[in-house]
Scaffold this motif. Structure first.
Motif, PDB file in Angstrom:
ATOM      1  N   ILE A 141       2.158  -6.460   2.842  1.00  0.00           N
ATOM      2  CA  ILE A 141       1.904  -5.170   2.512  1.00  0.00           C
ATOM      3  C   ILE A 141       0.971  -5.145   1.450  1.00  0.00           C
ATOM      4  O   ILE A 141       0.979  -5.834   0.303  1.00  0.00           O
ATOM      5  N   GLN A 142       0.013  -3.950   1.249  1.00  0.00           N
ATOM      6  CA  GLN A 142      -1.161  -3.867   0.454  1.00  0.00           C
ATOM      7  C   GLN A 142      -1.160  -2.452  -0.187  1.00  0.00           C
ATOM      8  O   GLN A 142      -1.142  -1.428   0.849  1.00  0.00           O
ATOM      9  N   TYR A 143      -1.140  -2.481  -1.293  1.00  0.00           N
ATOM     10  CA  TYR A 143      -0.899  -0.909  -2.064  1.00  0.00           C
ATOM     11  C   TYR A 143      -2.597  -0.919  -2.798  1.00  0.00           C
ATOM     12  O   TYR A 143      -2.483  -1.949  -3.706  1.00  0.00           O
ATOM     13  N   THR A 144      -3.124  -0.139  -2.536  1.00  0.00           N
ATOM     14  CA  THR A 144      -4.524   0.069  -3.492  1.00  0.00           C
ATOM     15  C   THR A 144      -4.629   1.549  -4.031  1.00  0.00           C
ATOM     16  O   THR A 144      -4.323   2.417  -3.362  1.00  0.00           O
ATOM     17  N   ALA A 145      -5.014   1.270  -5.315  1.00  0.00           N
ATOM     18  CA  ALA A 145      -5.510   2.737  -6.100  1.00  0.00           C
ATOM     19  C   ALA A 145      -6.453   2.577  -6.905  1.00  0.00           C
ATOM     20  O   ALA A 145      -6.590   1.782  -7.575  1.00  0.00           O
ATOM     21  N   ASN A 146      -7.439   3.578  -7.080  1.00  0.00           N
ATOM     22  CA  ASN A 146      -8.579   3.411  -7.663  1.00  0.00           C
ATOM     23  C   ASN A 146      -9.347   4.638  -7.777  1.00  0.00           C
ATOM     24  O   ASN A 146      -9.271   5.645  -7.095  1.00  0.00           O
ATOM     25  N   THR A 147     -10.157   4.575  -9.008  1.00  0.00           N
ATOM     26  CA  THR A 147     -11.167   5.759  -9.241  1.00  0.00           C
ATOM     27  C   THR A 147     -12.200   5.178  -9.747  1.00  0.00           C
ATOM     28  O   THR A 147     -12.352   3.738  -9.847  1.00  0.00           O
ATOM     29  N   ARG A 148     -13.014   5.848 -10.638  1.00  0.00           N
ATOM     30  CA  ARG A 148     -14.364   5.216 -11.373  1.00  0.00           C
ATOM     31  C   ARG A 148     -13.962   4.469 -12.205  1.00  0.00           C
ATOM     32  O   ARG A 148     -14.470   3.249 -12.363  1.00  0.00           O
ATOM     33  N   GLY A 149     -12.619   4.563 -13.105  1.00  0.00           N
ATOM     34  CA  GLY A 149     -12.348   3.889 -14.014  1.00  0.00           C
ATOM     35  C   GLY A 149     -11.190   2.993 -14.034  1.00  0.00           C
ATOM     36  O   GLY A 149     -10.722   2.296 -14.818  1.00  0.00           O
ATOM     37  N   PHE A 150     -10.453   3.076 -12.804  1.00  0.00           N
ATOM     38  CA  PHE A 150      -9.409   2.333 -12.674  1.00  0.00           C
ATOM     39  C   PHE A 150      -9.265   1.799 -11.300  1.00  0.00           C
ATOM     40  O   PHE A 150      -9.846   2.265 -10.320  1.00  0.00           O
ATOM     41  N   ASP A 189      -8.791  -5.680 -11.405  1.00  0.00           N
ATOM     42  CA  ASP A 189     -10.128  -5.486 -11.719  1.00  0.00           C
ATOM     43  C   ASP A 189     -10.708  -5.707 -10.482  1.00  0.00           C
ATOM     44  O   ASP A 189     -10.603  -6.732  -9.695  1.00  0.00           O
ATOM     45  N   ARG A 190     -11.802  -5.001  -9.876  1.00  0.00           N
ATOM     46  CA  ARG A 190     -12.553  -5.215  -8.666  1.00  0.00           C
ATOM     47  C   ARG A 190     -13.545  -6.209  -8.617  1.00  0.00           C
ATOM     48  O   ARG A 190     -14.317  -6.587  -7.672  1.00  0.00           O
ATOM     49  N   SER A 191     -13.961  -6.773  -9.901  1.00  0.00           N
ATOM     50  CA  SER A 191     -15.088  -7.915  -9.971  1.00  0.00           C
ATOM     51  C   SER A 191     -14.786  -8.976  -9.316  1.00  0.00           C
ATOM     52  O   SER A 191     -13.458  -9.526  -9.144  1.00  0.00           O
ATOM     53  N   GLY A 201     -14.976 -12.447  -9.970  1.00  0.00           N
ATOM     54  CA  GLY A 201     -14.347 -13.141 -10.833  1.00  0.00           C
ATOM     55  C   GLY A 201     -13.228 -13.123 -11.667  1.00  0.00           C
ATOM     56  O   GLY A 201     -12.571 -13.863 -12.234  1.00  0.00           O
ATOM     57  N   ALA A 202     -12.559 -11.740 -11.211  1.00  0.00           N
ATOM     58  CA  ALA A 202     -11.406 -11.578 -11.932  1.00  0.00           C
ATOM     59  C   ALA A 202     -10.238 -12.211 -11.206  1.00  0.00           C
ATOM     60  O   ALA A 202     -10.283 -12.354  -9.995  1.00  0.00           O
ATOM     61  N   LEU A 203      -9.223 -12.833 -11.949  1.00  0.00           N
ATOM     62  CA  LEU A 203      -8.235 -13.838 -11.482  1.00  0.00           C
ATOM     63  C   LEU A 203      -7.039 -12.616 -11.253  1.00  0.00           C
ATOM     64  O   LEU A 203      -6.577 -11.829 -12.181  1.00  0.00           O
ATOM     65  N   PRO A 204      -6.279 -12.730 -10.161  1.00  0.00           N
ATOM     66  CA  PRO A 204      -5.130 -11.890 -10.048  1.00  0.00           C
ATOM     67  C   PRO A 204      -3.980 -12.408 -10.748  1.00  0.00           C
ATOM     68  O   PRO A 204      -3.862 -13.662 -10.999  1.00  0.00           O
ATOM     69  N   VAL A 205      -2.914 -11.713 -11.020  1.00  0.00           N
ATOM     70  CA  VAL A 205      -1.555 -11.761 -11.405  1.00  0.00           C
ATOM     71  C   VAL A 205      -0.492 -12.266 -10.462  1.00  0.00           C
ATOM     72  O   VAL A 205      -0.616 -11.220  -9.402  1.00  0.00           O
ATOM     73  N   GLU A 206       0.121 -13.424 -10.457  1.00  0.00           N
ATOM     74  CA  GLU A 206       0.949 -13.423  -9.302  1.00  0.00           C
ATOM     75  C   GLU A 206       2.470 -13.253 -10.105  1.00  0.00           C
ATOM     76  O   GLU A 206       2.673 -13.797 -10.920  1.00  0.00           O
ATOM     77  N   VAL A 207       3.279 -12.484  -9.278  1.00  0.00           N
ATOM     78  CA  VAL A 207       4.585 -12.155  -9.748  1.00  0.00           C
ATOM     79  C   VAL A 207       5.567 -12.569  -8.595  1.00  0.00           C
ATOM     80  O   VAL A 207       5.534 -12.237  -7.568  1.00  0.00           O
ATOM     81  N   LYS A 208       6.610 -13.327  -9.051  1.00  0.00           N
ATOM     82  CA  LYS A 208       7.874 -13.654  -8.024  1.00  0.00           C
ATOM     83  C   LYS A 208       8.784 -12.478  -8.090  1.00  0.00           C
ATOM     84  O   LYS A 208       8.979 -11.848  -9.270  1.00  0.00           O
ATOM     85  N   ILE A 209       8.883 -11.940  -7.008  1.00  0.00           N
ATOM     86  CA  ILE A 209       9.910 -10.708  -6.866  1.00  0.00           C
ATOM     87  C   ILE A 209      11.232 -11.214  -7.016  1.00  0.00           C
ATOM     88  O   ILE A 209      11.870 -12.182  -6.126  1.00  0.00           O
ATOM     89  N   SER A 210      12.054 -10.580  -7.810  1.00  0.00           N
ATOM     90  CA  SER A 210      13.538 -11.010  -7.864  1.00  0.00           C
ATOM     91  C   SER A 210      14.391 -10.633  -6.785  1.00  0.00           C
ATOM     92  O   SER A 210      14.120  -9.977  -5.985  1.00  0.00           O
ATOM     93  N   ASP A 211      15.601 -11.371  -6.396  1.00  0.00           N
ATOM     94  CA  ASP A 211      16.483 -10.963  -5.374  1.00  0.00           C
ATOM     95  C   ASP A 211      16.809  -9.665  -5.192  1.00  0.00           C
ATOM     96  O   ASP A 211      16.909  -8.995  -4.304  1.00  0.00           O
TER      97      ASP A 211
END
Length: 146
Positions: free
Chosen positions: A30-39, A55-57, A59-69
């Motif tokens: 599942i992929q959710y994307t939201a964007n504007t010029r500054g977001f 961040d759309r650059s 070199g930006a590192l993503p953050v990984e989150v484990k989803i609780s049960d």
């Protein structure tokens, strides 16, 4: 005796459907994307893990989150109620994105080698058919920010 048999059969079938929905979501991207010029926000959910890009650059590192049960069960329940074939036909409830009143959002599901994608809608105002699942995914990203 018939009553007991019916009760057991109902419980068994109910559990089977829940496990099937969970297995379906486990094998789904599942992929959710939201964007504007500054977001910019992109959230990818695969098998009880969310990867959040703010961040759309390159070199930006993503953050990984484990989803609780508990959150995963909510997502499984919401996913089971979605008719995938209807996703491209969903109507947006608002048009704030046309005058910079909201970010442009998009929702994609990859399930069994098929892609299902919504038309653009306003971030924060998803179509009602996918609202519970989208709001849960966005809430996961907000929790990580705090």
């Amino acid at each position: 005796m018939k009553t007991i048999t019916m009760i057991l059969l109902t419980i068994f079938l109910g559990k089977s459907c829940t496990n099937e929905a969970q297995n379906d979501l486990t094998n789904t991207t599942i992929q959710y994307t939201a964007n504007t010029r500054g977001f910019y926000q992109k959230i990818v959910v695969i098998n009880q893990k969310a990867t959040i890009f703010n961040d759309r650059s390159e070199g930006a590192l993503p953050v990984e989150v484990k989803i609780s049960d508990a959150d995963w069960k909510e997502m499984v329940s919401a996913f089971a109620k979605i008719n995938l074939e209807d996703i491209p036909k969903l109507k947006d409830p608002t048009q704030k994105r046309f005058y910079d009143g909201a970010a442009i959002a998009n929702f994609k599901i990859r399930y069994q080698d098929n892609n299902y994608e919504t038309t653009d809608f306003d971030h924060g105002f998803p179509p009602k058919e996918i609202e519970k699942l989208v709001n849960k995914i966005v809430a996961l990203a907000k929790e990580k920010e705090e």
